[in-house]
Motif scaffolding. Structure first.
Motif, mmCIF file in Angstrom:
data_model
loop_
_atom_site.group_PDB
_atom_site.id
_atom_site.type_symbol
_atom_site.label_atom_id
_atom_site.label_comp_id
_atom_site.label_asym_id
_atom_site.label_seq_id
_atom_site.Cartn_x
_atom_site.Cartn_y
_atom_site.Cartn_z
ATOM 1 N N TYR A 11 0.828 -1.205 0.000
ATOM 2 C CA TYR A 11 0.000 0.000 0.000
ATOM 3 C C TYR A 11 0.864 1.258 0.000
ATOM 4 C CZ TYR A 11 -3.509 3.360 1.671
ATOM 5 O OH TYR A 11 -4.342 4.450 1.824
ATOM 6 N N MET A 34 0.006 0.697 -4.359
ATOM 7 C CA MET A 34 -0.643 -0.413 -5.064
ATOM 8 C C MET A 34 -1.618 -1.158 -4.166
ATOM 9 S SD MET A 34 2.527 -1.983 -7.320
ATOM 10 C CE MET A 34 3.770 -1.654 -6.055
ATOM 11 N N THR A 35 -2.701 -1.598 -4.779
ATOM 12 C CA THR A 35 -3.659 -2.484 -4.126
ATOM 13 C C THR A 35 -3.311 -3.943 -4.400
ATOM 14 O OG1 THR A 35 -5.407 -0.817 -4.369
ATOM 15 C CG2 THR A 35 -6.117 -3.087 -3.991
ATOM 16 N N ASN A 61 -3.363 -8.821 -13.193
ATOM 17 C CA ASN A 61 -2.864 -8.197 -14.419
ATOM 18 C C ASN A 61 -3.990 -8.065 -15.425
ATOM 19 O OD1 ASN A 61 -2.515 -11.202 -15.133
ATOM 20 N ND2 ASN A 61 -1.915 -10.266 -17.075
ATOM 21 N N ASP A 62 -4.004 -6.932 -16.121
ATOM 22 C CA ASP A 62 -4.856 -6.846 -17.303
ATOM 23 C C ASP A 62 -4.330 -7.878 -18.288
ATOM 24 O OD1 ASP A 62 -6.400 -4.667 -16.314
ATOM 25 O OD2 ASP A 62 -4.771 -3.302 -16.845
ATOM 26 N N ASN A 91 -12.174 -5.022 -20.069
ATOM 27 C CA ASN A 91 -11.951 -5.230 -18.634
ATOM 28 C C ASN A 91 -11.627 -6.691 -18.294
ATOM 29 O OD1 ASN A 91 -12.488 -2.482 -18.039
ATOM 30 N ND2 ASN A 91 -14.686 -2.894 -17.999
ATOM 31 N N ARG A 123 -9.508 -1.022 -9.403
ATOM 32 C CA ARG A 123 -8.680 -1.023 -10.608
ATOM 33 C C ARG A 123 -7.426 -1.872 -10.381
ATOM 34 N NH1 ARG A 123 -4.408 2.100 -12.550
ATOM 35 N NH2 ARG A 123 -4.422 3.365 -10.628
ATOM 36 N N CYS A 124 -7.042 -2.628 -11.396
ATOM 37 C CA CYS A 124 -5.810 -3.402 -11.332
ATOM 38 C C CYS A 124 -4.647 -2.421 -11.473
ATOM 39 C CB CYS A 124 -5.774 -4.458 -12.442
ATOM 40 S SG CYS A 124 -4.254 -5.439 -12.449
ATOM 41 N N ASN A 125 -4.085 -2.015 -10.338
ATOM 42 C CA ASN A 125 -3.088 -0.945 -10.347
ATOM 43 C C ASN A 125 -1.674 -1.454 -10.079
ATOM 44 O OD1 ASN A 125 -3.310 -1.562 -7.642
ATOM 45 N ND2 ASN A 125 -3.672 0.540 -6.958
ATOM 46 N N ASN A 183 1.993 -2.019 -10.591
ATOM 47 C CA ASN A 183 2.953 -1.231 -11.356
ATOM 48 C C ASN A 183 4.292 -1.949 -11.327
ATOM 49 O OD1 ASN A 183 5.240 0.873 -11.503
ATOM 50 N ND2 ASN A 183 3.476 2.012 -12.271
#
Length: 303
Positions: free
Chosen positions: A112, A116-117, A149-150, A167, A293-295, A297
């Protein structure tokens, strides 16, 4: 792990071995006391928000918890079916249904604090993490986070131009002893590598070993979704095919036609959503409980 194997394990566990049974309550308490992360923040609740949303799993007729498993958004599950399952005859891994799970999730504090989540989405094969990279190293650093991951991004960027499902997201849920296959898991490993699933009835705190909980809330049949009337085996014997990847068409059903049309892909997801709503009217929809949201990074996570 080949590309095909990595994507196959994305929304399923391919093992036919039964998982190690849950520990009796007193043993489970002892196991949880064996978790000693180097970062003291992982022993405390995190300040991250608690999220409440749904994940989906493409499953055969076996019953087991979605731990040390890969999951998906509904669109992600549909792409997995389209790309890996329904063009095989019979269906690959004998898949028969899509399950819907209510997930409550809270990111661990070290993750966090990096904004990032979710952490990196890892693949599981027979209950063991197979990458990318060294799974346990990053769980030691961040706790047993939920990964995402997207579909068209790392670690499956090979599908960037192929996936037309809006999505489409894949997830990973680390359970106990994720460094070993199901047949090799031990009680000691379950204690020292506890995974992120919280004890039954416990709300996720974001501590390193309590980042998510899951509840099965519904399922739909692939036969019904594809428009197959009656028995799947009889459908195949009569010459039916759900999808042929060379012609981009089915035979005796058109549900999976036009794989590379975003419109048709979105219509397929809408149909699956409608089936869940009709069959389970008291369960909220993804619109009513939207996922975070898939955040994840890459640069922030690995540096």
């Amino acid at each position: 792990t080949t590309t095909t194997t990595t994507t196959t394990t994305t929304t399923t566990g391919t093992s036919t071995l039964p998982p190690l049974p849950p520990a009796p309550a007193p043993v489970e308490l002892l196991l949880r006391e064996m978790y000693h992360p180097a970062d003291a923040r992982l022993l405390k609740p995190s300040r991250a928000p608690l999220y409440d949303f749904f994940m989906y799993r493409v499953q055969n007729d076996e019953e087991y918890a979605p731990e040390n498993q890969n999951m998906a958004s509904l669109a992600g599950a549909m792409f997995y079916l389209h790309n890996e399952i329904v063009w095989h005859v019979p269906r690959r891994f004998n898949k028969t249904r899509i399950q819907k799970f209510r997930i409550r999730m809270k990111a661990p504090q070290p993750l966090y604090e990096k904004g990032m989540t979710f952490g990196t989405r890892v693949a599981f094969d027979r209950g063991m993490c197979t990458g990318p990279f060294e799974c346990e190293k990053w769980w030691e650093r961040y706790g047993y986070y939920v990964g995402c991951n997207d579909v068209g991004s790392f670690p499956t960027s090979q599908w960037e131009d192929t996936c037309k499902y809006t999505n489409a997201v894949w997830y990973s849920l680390p359970g106990q002893c994720p460094s070993r296959e199901i047949r090799d898991k031990t009680w000691t490993c379950r204690g020292t590598e506890p995974g992120g699933v919280c004890p039954p009835g416990v709300e996720p705190s974001g501590s390193g070993n309590c980042t998510y909980s899951h509840e099965l809330v519904g399922e739909i049949s692939l036969n019904e979704l594809s428009g197959i009337q009656g028995d799947y085996g009889e459908f195949i014997r009569l010459g039916g095919r759900e999808y042929n990847q060379w012609s981009d068409r089915g035979v005796m059903t058109d549900f999976w036609d036009w794989k590379y049309s975003q419109y048709h892909c979105d219509q397929r997801v809408a149909k699956a959503n409608e089936m869940f709503k009709i069959k389970f009217p008291d369960v909220p929809t993804d619109d009513e409980l939207p996922p975070p949201r898939c955040n994840f990074n890459y640069q922030s996570f690995y540096h």
